[in-house]
Every structure is written in C-alpha cells, then in structure tokens.
Design an enzyme around this catalytic site. Sequence first.
Site, PDB file in Angstrom:
ATOM      1  N   ASP A 188     -30.043  35.468 -27.746  1.00 57.11           N
ATOM      2  CA  ASP A 188     -29.231  35.246 -28.951  1.00 57.11           C
ATOM      3  C   ASP A 188     -27.787  35.030 -28.518  1.00 57.11           C
ATOM      4  O   ASP A 188     -27.171  35.922 -27.925  1.00 57.11           O
ATOM      5  CB  ASP A 188     -29.344  36.473 -29.866  1.00 57.11           C
ATOM      6  CG  ASP A 188     -28.550  36.303 -31.160  1.00 57.11           C
ATOM      7  OD1 ASP A 188     -27.971  35.222 -31.377  1.00 57.11           O
ATOM      8  OD2 ASP A 188     -28.527  37.269 -31.953  1.00 57.11           O
TER       9      ASP A 188
ATOM     10  N   LYS B  89     -28.703  39.542 -25.749  1.00 56.17           N
ATOM     11  CA  LYS B  89     -27.483  38.878 -26.209  1.00 56.17           C
ATOM     12  C   LYS B  89     -26.910  38.114 -25.020  1.00 56.17           C
ATOM     13  O   LYS B  89     -26.811  38.678 -23.918  1.00 56.17           O
ATOM     14  CB  LYS B  89     -26.475  39.939 -26.677  1.00 56.17           C
ATOM     15  CG  LYS B  89     -26.914  40.652 -27.932  1.00 56.17           C
ATOM     16  CD  LYS B  89     -26.847  39.693 -29.092  1.00 56.17           C
ATOM     17  CE  LYS B  89     -27.002  40.368 -30.415  1.00 56.17           C
ATOM     18  NZ  LYS B  89     -26.973  39.409 -31.527  1.00 56.17           N
TER      19      LYS B  89
ATOM     20  N   GLU C 185     -31.600  31.761 -29.961  1.00 52.63           N
ATOM     21  CA  GLU C 185     -31.094  31.975 -31.313  1.00 52.63           C
ATOM     22  C   GLU C 185     -29.630  31.563 -31.404  1.00 52.63           C
ATOM     23  O   GLU C 185     -28.805  31.959 -30.577  1.00 52.63           O
ATOM     24  CB  GLU C 185     -31.257  33.465 -31.642  1.00 52.63           C
ATOM     25  CG  GLU C 185     -31.181  33.797 -33.109  1.00 52.63           C
ATOM     26  CD  GLU C 185     -31.305  35.304 -33.358  1.00 52.63           C
ATOM     27  OE1 GLU C 185     -31.824  36.035 -32.478  1.00 52.63           O
ATOM     28  OE2 GLU C 185     -30.870  35.747 -34.419  1.00 52.63           O
TER      29      GLU C 185
ATOM     30  N   LYS D 210     -34.923  40.988 -26.900  1.00 51.46           N
ATOM     31  CA  LYS D 210     -33.949  39.903 -27.157  1.00 51.46           C
ATOM     32  C   LYS D 210     -32.671  40.269 -26.411  1.00 51.46           C
ATOM     33  O   LYS D 210     -32.186  41.396 -26.528  1.00 51.46           O
ATOM     34  CB  LYS D 210     -33.720  39.810 -28.665  1.00 51.46           C
ATOM     35  CG  LYS D 210     -32.409  39.193 -29.114  1.00 51.46           C
ATOM     36  CD  LYS D 210     -32.432  38.936 -30.614  1.00 51.46           C
ATOM     37  CE  LYS D 210     -31.086  39.191 -31.251  1.00 51.46           C
ATOM     38  NZ  LYS D 210     -31.081  38.919 -32.705  1.00 51.46           N
TER      39      LYS D 210
ATOM     40  N   LYS E 136     -32.294  37.363 -42.728  1.00 50.06           N
ATOM     41  CA  LYS E 136     -31.607  38.634 -43.000  1.00 50.06           C
ATOM     42  C   LYS E 136     -31.256  38.623 -44.482  1.00 50.06           C
ATOM     43  O   LYS E 136     -30.561  37.704 -44.936  1.00 50.06           O
ATOM     44  CB  LYS E 136     -30.306  38.730 -42.193  1.00 50.06           C
ATOM     45  CG  LYS E 136     -30.495  38.888 -40.698  1.00 50.06           C
ATOM     46  CD  LYS E 136     -29.158  38.921 -39.970  1.00 50.06           C
ATOM     47  CE  LYS E 136     -29.344  39.090 -38.469  1.00 50.06           C
ATOM     48  NZ  LYS E 136     -28.118  38.772 -37.706  1.00 50.06           N
TER      49      LYS E 136
ATOM     50  N   GLY F  42     -31.722  42.030 -37.808  1.00 44.88           N
ATOM     51  CA  GLY F  42     -31.117  43.331 -38.093  1.00 44.88           C
ATOM     52  C   GLY F  42     -29.610  43.252 -37.945  1.00 44.88           C
ATOM     53  O   GLY F  42     -29.083  42.363 -37.270  1.00 44.88           O
TER      54      GLY F  42
ATOM     55  N   ASP G 235     -29.832  31.661 -37.249  1.00 40.27           N
ATOM     56  CA  ASP G 235     -29.497  32.909 -37.939  1.00 40.27           C
ATOM     57  C   ASP G 235     -28.267  32.613 -38.817  1.00 40.27           C
ATOM     58  O   ASP G 235     -28.399  32.253 -39.996  1.00 40.27           O
ATOM     59  CB  ASP G 235     -29.222  33.996 -36.880  1.00 40.27           C
ATOM     60  CG  ASP G 235     -28.655  35.281 -37.450  1.00 40.27           C
ATOM     61  OD1 ASP G 235     -28.550  35.407 -38.675  1.00 40.27           O
ATOM     62  OD2 ASP G 235     -28.295  36.202 -36.671  1.00 40.27           O
TER      63      ASP G 235
ATOM     64  N   SER H 143     -33.104  44.473 -29.641  1.00 42.51           N
ATOM     65  CA  SER H 143     -32.017  43.572 -29.252  1.00 42.51           C
ATOM     66  C   SER H 143     -31.122  44.316 -28.271  1.00 42.51           C
ATOM     67  O   SER H 143     -30.628  45.400 -28.593  1.00 42.51           O
ATOM     68  CB  SER H 143     -31.236  43.190 -30.519  1.00 42.51           C
ATOM     69  OG  SER H 143     -30.045  42.537 -30.180  1.00 42.51           O
TER      70      SER H 143
HETATM   71  O1  NPG Z   1     -31.203  46.082 -34.145  1.00 39.75           O
HETATM   72  O2  NPG Z   1     -30.179  45.885 -36.035  1.00 39.75           O
HETATM   73  C1  NPG Z   1     -30.324  45.594 -34.843  1.00 39.75           C
HETATM   74  C2  NPG Z   1     -29.356  44.621 -34.212  1.00 39.75           C
HETATM   75  C3  NPG Z   1     -29.910  43.280 -34.008  1.00 39.75           C
HETATM   76  O3  NPG Z   1     -28.748  41.956 -32.426  1.00 39.75           O
HETATM   77  C4  NPG Z   1     -28.841  42.308 -33.580  1.00 39.75           C
HETATM   78  N1  NPG Z   1     -28.016  41.896 -34.519  1.00 39.75           N
HETATM   79  O4  NPG Z   1     -26.549  38.673 -34.331  1.00 39.75           O
HETATM   80  O5  NPG Z   1     -28.467  39.353 -35.001  1.00 39.75           O
HETATM   81  C5  NPG Z   1     -27.331  39.586 -34.575  1.00 39.75           C
HETATM   82  C6  NPG Z   1     -26.903  41.015 -34.277  1.00 39.75           C
HETATM   83  C7  NPG Z   1     -25.734  41.519 -35.051  1.00 39.75           C
HETATM   84  C8  NPG Z   1     -25.473  42.851 -35.073  1.00 39.75           C
HETATM   85  C9  NPG Z   1     -24.911  40.725 -35.766  1.00 39.75           C
HETATM   86  C10 NPG Z   1     -24.421  43.397 -35.803  1.00 39.75           C
HETATM   87  C11 NPG Z   1     -23.852  41.256 -36.488  1.00 39.75           C
HETATM   88  C12 NPG Z   1     -23.616  42.596 -36.493  1.00 39.75           C
END
Ligand code: NPG
Length: 402
Positions: free
Chosen positions: A216, A191, A241, A189, A290, A318, A266, A163
């Site tokens: 996402d 953001k 997402e 992915k 998750k 994650g 999500d 990500s």
């Molecule tokens: O690699 O763990 C990882 C991060 C993946 O982008 C990621 N997580 O919205 O899914 C999400 C985002 C996130 C990260 C959301 C931290 C909240 C806190």
Amino acid sequence: MSHAIVACHMQYASTTSDENTRIIFKEKIHVDKVEIRLVRLPLKEPFETSFGKIDSRLIFLVSVEADGLRGWGEVVAAEEPRYSYETVGTAFHVIRDFLGPALMSQPLASLSELARCFAPFRGHNMAKAGLELACMDLLARMTNQSLSARLGGTRSRIAVGVSLGIQPRPAQLLERADRYLSLGYQRIKLKIKPGWDVDILEEVRQFHPDILLSVDANSAYTLDDKEHLKRLDDFNLLMIEQPLEHDDLLDHAQLARELATPICLDESITGLRQANKALEIGSCRMINIKVGRVGGYLQALAIHDLCYSKGVPVWCGGMLESGIGRAHNIALASLPGFTLPGDISASSRYFARDVIVPEVDVAPDGTVNVPCGSGLGFDVDLDYIKHCSETVEVLNRKNAKP
Ligand code: NPG
C-alpha cells in the site's frame, strides 16, 4: 468464482434501491440526542505510513439516541489532513454545526432519506459516515437484529490480514511479519514509499515466498515512477494499493495497463460514482471499501453490489479504529462480495485496552467471528470511554419531548 461464493450469491438480494429491506427503517427514526466525543487511545507502537507517523489515535465516537435506545458510530478522520482533507477537528465542526442539527430536524425512514438530508452539505464523508453508522446500529438494536443481518451479511466468520507500517529497519519488519503470520493472519500488507519498497519486498519474499502479500503506497508515487513500479511485478503480489494521486483515476488506468499486478484503489474511491468510473476505464481491478471514506453504509453497499455484479473482488479497509468502528467493519465484511482478507486486526494489535467488550479477537485460522447479538454485537465500555475522553459535546433536538 468458487462454489461457496456462488452459493452465497443466490442468497444475496443485491440492489441499491430503497426497496432493499436492509436499508429501510421499520419505523421512522427521529433522533433526539447526538453525542460527539473524542477519546485518546495510546498505540502499543507507532504506526508509520508514506504520509507520516502516529503514536496515539484520537478516536472520534458518535452516538445517537431515539426511543430510549442508543446507537454507536465512529468518525475515522485523523488529527492531520494527510490521508484525506477531513480531520477530527473538521468533523467535529461539521457534525456539531450542520449534520447533527440536520439529522435531528426530521424523522427519517431510510438510509436514502438520511443521505438526502446530508446531501446539501458537500463532502465530509467521514463525518457523515460517523452519524450514519450510529443510526444503523440504533436501527439494528431497535429491530433486535445484528448489524450483519441487517446489512445482508452472509458469513459467520471473516478472513483478516494485517497492515504493517514502515519500520526503522528491515529486521523489525521481518520480526513483525513472523509474529502476525504465527498468529494466523491470512495476508500481510506492507506500507511502502520510495526507498522502502523493492529491497523490503526482496527480504520479505526471501523468508516467505508463498504468503498472500500486498503493498500500500498511499499515493507516494507518480507516473514518472512507472519503470520502478514495474519491478513490483517480480514479487507475486496480491495487489498494489493506491500507488498514485488520491484523486486520480486516469493515471491509475495508464499504470494498470503496464503492470501485471492488479491495482487496488482506496483513497480515489470516495463513492459509487468514482467506483463506476474506475472500473469503466480500468483504473483498478479491486476496491478497498472503507465506510468512512465513502460516507457510510449506503454508498459502501452500493459499491459492494456494483463490484459483486461485475465479479470485482472487494475487501474491507481499516483506519486504526477503536472497537466500535472495528465492529462496523466486521459487519460490512460479512457481505458476500468481500472475498479478500480485510485490514481488520485484533483489538490487541493496536491497543492495550479497547472500548468494547469482548475485544475483537483473531482466531488461529486468521478469521474473526461475526457477532449475532443485536446491533454491533459488542458491549460498549462507557466507563473506559469516559476515562479516556478529551472532549464531549451533546446536541439535543430542540422540540424533543423531555
Ligand atoms: O489495521 O486499521 C488498520 C490499519 C490499516 O493500513 C491501514 N490503514 O491507508 O489503509 C490505509 C491505512 C490508514 C491508517 C490510513 C490510518 C489512514 C489512517
């Protein structure tokens, strides 16, 4: 459905009831000690999403002890209530004052019993999951099984993606995309948020026309942006997402009818009931599971089983977890319905040093090994954890034998 998936399906006993051996405890577990600990791990570089930027991760570790064994879990809440209303602070309070004492108040024979013991306390899924994960690790260690085997996992390696946060400039994003693709990651992915979406996708697709690519939004758009979001259909995305509000299913269903790109949810899927409704009304065609968001394995497995029975692909999300949360994610992603690459990157993607040994590693083919050792299958580096701890609190069962 591919042949490989059909073969897995035949081996996989999908049921969400207590009958399922993977969630029955062999003997009753009566936890006599709960430890909650906040550990600050600096990030190698800041991580930015549509709701903000962080430079370090305050990791919330939970351990539970019974019969001289210790199981580990992680609460994935952040320091600020942006991704969800829960924070490290609310989870600390809720575990210390409610869930921890409830967990230790009686012996438990299954994850369903544990869920019933937590049910009087509304919400706070991430806090509940932290304890449930620790109990599940403890259980796997007690029966000398790997967590994956205990959950009914069928894979020895899992496919992973990365990500990529919002960057100050497009060139920095392109450099990171190149870097992680060359390391083997199977899916990128991005953001996105208004102002960092279509233009960015044009740049990335120009250099990488064929990679598995998704976006996402973390709820950064509304239905008023429908025409703009339709432009994302031009980029052959695997999914979009969570484009709309975190608690909305109807607007997502309406948007889904107008988009060719599948919507994946999500934030909106906080449990089996929401997953059922979302699939029923067409809010999404894929689900990011998750364990933290849905309150633990019991719900995660139920959502997995529901999607598996309907042929809806799922993948493991994650939350920038430490190795302990990451190890739990690996075990979950070894289940047969996890047919899309998860957000499970190498420990070294985020941290100079992780709290487990060995660290999570991504092979050049973009897969991660599912460990066979008992419980998490990784050693917990207690010395390093202590070195980075900011706060520790130990809860003891009142009537525990000394
Ligand atoms: O690699 O763990 C990882 C991060 C993946 O982008 C990621 N997580 O919205 O899914 C999400 C985002 C996130 C990260 C959301 C931290 C909240 C806190």
